[in-house]
Design a protein around this motif. Structure first.
Motif: not given
Length: 913
Positions: A78-89
């Protein structure tokens, strides 16, 4: 190549085919999945979020019966790009995939296929607002065609530069210029958001320079040739980004899997290339180096002789170092600058020699400190913790986040996972230690580790004393000049600290699945803006409320724009608030009004006047009126017309002259003897017998010419002409009379002030007072000063200043009819109006018809109109049956103020001003 490597490739290819047939990527009976390893993803940190695309991501499936299946690579259909926000512990031991956000290259509705197939390796080139996907390897497929060779994908998050009202975030395609291709992989990538530029260095291409795929046994489409190019992406102008491709010099060797780091040194920064290998074992299907011996001879120098590119001057340099880590490839690197920018420390972690994947991988952390160009190992690791083909970013200045990678293939016959399935690891750059968890609320400024500042000098914050490469010195003076040029650090932008966010079931509240939630700065900025709007609204409401209160209390008034209205209001303000109403007339048929009810106790002088009037009507001898002397008040005084004897009134307000001076635009300042506003230089005007002027400085009314001068006026002086002589004669006569008090040149009252109208009755002798009150036995003539003696005369007022006040021979409120003095009715002063016909001065009465009187018979030249007095009373008894005098203008007739040529400063018809 070992049989283990061949088996690993076969299993991976078989699982990939199975996953391609299943759009979900999950095997039957699977209930959960845990990331096992992530080989060669494309990663970039943009503002407060890290984006991760492509690579070979292997999952460890959890089955419904509680068991775990073999690692599976789904091929990212599905051509997924993953993201991680730096506000998440998070904790590194947990399954971090539960906190990842996702976005899809195709919107998630269809499979990626030929539009955006999954890429192994390649680069994500970015600034703070967009990123481009460049290079990498795809899997050859007969079912799907390949993307064009000159096409790349861009994802724009927010606009920048010039105004873009039609901006829409999302994915788009971008065409490369002629002579450039996307067919390159295993290169080193770096981005500089402060310069809006990104670079791709070296890498591998196919022998033809054409299509390349995931390595197979067909070397014609394998990336087996070294690329000697530096690709530059300039993102300064959004929607008009430019690409360029330059050939690196022969002194700089192309290689596979180097690390490229941008360092803030020089005018636009420098690029530092570290590590790499010339003939890797992962560029072909045999999984063995095509020239291992040459690689062992060439590649170690990539860590000892550092290649540096000066961006501003487009020039390459090479600088020697000592004690480096040796041959390493497929590691990751980040840079940390001392707080005073006296040193720049490049941290290099992981990787392996690029020649044997079944050998031990590197788990050490090395630091190359600039400008001393000294290598130091800051942390030593374990082989089971090591990884390769991973990426690193810095969420905070003192922290390094390691993403993805895969472990060594040594000693196993299955697909290995990273230790404890730790897809993400954290390293403290200041302390030189690994961290077990990430907390966005816990961070510090970067501090130079003790091991380093003991070697280069300085302290925790910087102050490095070793500013030249040691022990070799500068290999090129040009490079020395680059390091001596300070980078404008004001261009650097950071987006930390991040507000900690807590999650439920791995989902970030209020953020869509694409991971592009509101930036962390939106909330505080929005709060400030709304707060300012609220405060402004409160201030406006308070001001409106105060204005309303002032209006209710009379504290504010609107400005009158009508000139005539202003004059009327000015006239009203000048009247005595305790006396008669300005528009009410008086009548002589009720002289003894109720003083008790109207103004309190009847004054003694009013009582005398009442007795005097009653005796006159009854034909009885009139009693002698005693002069009542009153203390002069501080306020301006004048005597009003009435049937009573002259009184010294208090609080009578302003005279018309003062009204003109103070409340109209005709007043002038400073006053002088020649200005129309000076009371001592009033204009020449005619006094009618039915109305007396109230603006005179003297104490009399009625027929007679009076001087307009005041004893206390600074304009008084020697007059000229007949009028002045007559005035002087009258003054001398008055001074020689018995009982005369004071001299005319002195003020009539010790409280008389300049500009005030004062009474002079109190300074008269009893005999003179009797003349004024019409109580003496002698009959006086009505000839006034400044007139011609005789029966036929016109009473005029001269505008020449008089040195002394002149008293009229007639008493107040007296007019002469048939040779006999007779009381005249009191006249009220009415406000000016604008609807009457023009008269030549301010104070003249406008008659009801034009009349001319000559001689004592006062014969009218036209039929007269009977005048009436307020209340219906007649003006008074007639003393002669011969042709009666024409009825005077009604006492209730209003006076009209009009501009005189003299008051306006214009030249009169007689040539006088």
């Amino acid at each position: 190549m070992s049989w283990l490597s061949i088996a690993w490739l076969a299993v991976g290819a078989h699982l990939a085919l199975i996953v391609d047939a299943q759009a979900s990527g999950w095997v039957p009976g699977q209930v959960n999945a845990t990331m096992c390893q992530w080989q060669a993803p494309r990663v970039a940190a943009i503002k407060d979020t890290v984006y991760m695309d492509g690579g070979y991501l292997w999952w460890f499936p959890g089955m419904s019966d509680g068991s775990y299946g073999l690692p599976t690579q789904d091929g990212n259909p599905l051509g997924i790009i993953y993201t991680l926000n730096f506000s998440k512990p998070f904790n590194v031991s947990n399954n971090v995939s539960s906190i990842f956000g996702t976005t899809s290259l195709t919107g998630g509705s269809t499979a990626a296929n030929s539009f955006a197939p999954n890429y192994l390796d390649g680069a994500m080139l970015a600034n703070d607002n967009e990123f481009f996907l460049y290079g990498g390897l795809t899997t050859k497929s007969a079912a799907n065609s390949d993307p064009p060779a000159n096409e790349v994908i861009v994802n724009r998050f927010s606009p920048y530069g010039s105004d873009k009202p039609g901006f829409k975030p999302g994915f788009d395609r971008k065409t490369l210029p002629d002579g450039m291709t996307r067919y390159v992989t295993f290169g080193g990538a770096a981005s500089s958001p402060s310069e809006n530029k990104a670079w791709y260095f070296g890498g591998m291409r196919s022998p033809s320079g054409g299509p390349i795929y995931v390595p197979t046994l067909n070397n014609s489409v394998n990336p087996v040739n070294v690329s000697n190019t530096l690709v530059t992406l300039d993102m300064t102008t959004q929607y008009d980004e430019s690409w360029s491709n330059s050939t690196i010099p022969n002194t700089v060797r192309g290689r596979a899997s180097p690390e490229l780091v941008w360092v803030p040194v020089g005018a636009q920064g420098i690029l530092v290339a570290l590590g790499g290998v010339t003939y890797p074992d992962y560029d072909n299907g045999k999984m063995s180096s095509q020239n291992e011996a040459q690689s062992k001879a060439d590649s170690p120098s990539f860590m000892s002789d550092i290649d540096i590119y000066d961006i501003a001057n487009d020039k390459w340099y090479k600088q020697s170092t000592i004690a480096g880590p040796g041959l390493l490839a497929r590691g990751c690197a980040v840079v940390a600058a001392a707080q005073d920018y006296s040193s720049y420390n490049i941290y290099y972690y992981g990787g392996f020699n690029g020649l044997n994947e079944d050998s031990d991988f590197n788990d050490d952390v090395w630091v190359l400190s600039l400008p001393s160009f000294m290598w130091m190992k800051i942390a030593s690791g374990k082989t089971d913790h090591a990884r390769a083909a991973h990426k690193c970013v810095t969420p905070y200045p003192d922290q390094m986040m390691v993403i993805g990678g895969y472990p060594s293939l040594k000693g196993g016959n299955t697909i290995p996972c990273l230790q404890n399935n730790q897809i993400i690891q954290l390293f403290n750059l200041t302390e030189g230690k690994w961290m077990n968890s990430y907390d966005p609320a816990s961070y510090h400024d970067y501090g130079v580790p003790e091991m380093i500042h003991l070697m280069i000098g300085g302290d925790f914050k910087g102050s490095a004393t070793m500013s030249v490469p040691t022990p070799s010195g500068w290999s090129d003076d040009g490079l020395k000049n680059v390091f001596e040029t300070k980078y404008p650090t004001s261009k650097l932008t950071h987006y930390y600290p991040y507000t900690p966010d807590h999650y439920v079931n791995g989902t970030r509240p209020g953020v869509s699945g694409d991971g592009n939630g509101l930036p962390s700065w939106v909330a505080p900025v929005l709060g400030v803006v709304l707060g300012l709007v609220f405060i402004t609204a409160v201030v406006v409401l308070v001001m409106l409320y105060r204005r309303r209160k002032l209006l209710r209390k009379g504290g504010m008034s609107t400005r009158e724009t009508d000139e005539n209205g202003n004059r009327i209001m000015s006239w009203i303000r000048g009247q005595d608030s305790n006396g008669k109403a300005p528009t009410v007339t008086t009548s002589d048929d009720n002289p003894d009004m109720d003083y008790e009810n109207h103004r309190g106790a009847m004054p003694p002088q009013a009582q005398q006047q009442a007795a005097y009037t009653q005796a006159a009507r009854a034909g009885q001898p009139r009693p002698e009126m005693a002069m009542v002397h009153h203390e002069m008040p501080d306020t301006p005084l004048f005597e009003m017309m009435d049937t009573s004897p002259a009184l010294e009134l208090e609080n009578t307000g302003l005279t018309p002259v003062e009204v003109i001076n103070k409340h109209t635009h005709f007043g002038r300042a400073p006053h002088s003897a020649t200005t129309p506003t000076n009371p001592s230089s009033l204009s020449h005007y005619t006094v009618s017998q039915d109305h007396g002027s109230i603006s005179s400085n003297s104490a009399h009314r009625g027929v007679g010419s009076v001087s307009s001068g005041r004893p206390d006026s600074p304009a008084l002086g020697g007059g000229g002409g007949a009028a002045a002589a007559a005035a002087a004669g009258a003054t001398a006569a008055a001074a020689s009379s018995p009982g005369h008090a004071g001299t005319p040149s002195q003020p009539s009252s010790p409280r008389a002030l300049p500009g005030r109208i004062t009474s002079q009755v109190s300074n008269l002798s009893r005999g003179d007072a009797a003349h004024l009150r019409n109580t003496s036995d002698a009959s006086v003539s009505s000839i006034g000063v400044g007139s011609t003696a005789g029966d036929n005369h016109q009473v005029t007022r001269s505008n020449a200043p008089s040195p002394d006040p002149v008293l009229s021979p007639l008493g107040e409120n007296t007019m002469e009819v048939g040779g006999m003095p007779s009381p005249s009715p009191p006249l009220a002063v009415s406000p000016p109006s604008t609807d009457e016909q023009h008269v030549s001065d301010y104070m003249s009465v406008k008659p009801t018809s034009q009349q001319t009187y000559t001689g004592r018979n006062l014969t009218p030249s036209a039929p007269t109109l009977a005048g009436t007095v307020a209340g219906g009373a007649s003006p008074g008894p007639q003393q002669s049956p011969s042709p009666p005098p024409p009825a005077a203008a009604s006492p209730s007739r209003r006076s009209y103020f009009h501009e005189s040529t003299d008051d306006l400063g214009e030249k009169a018809s007689n040539g006088r001003r």
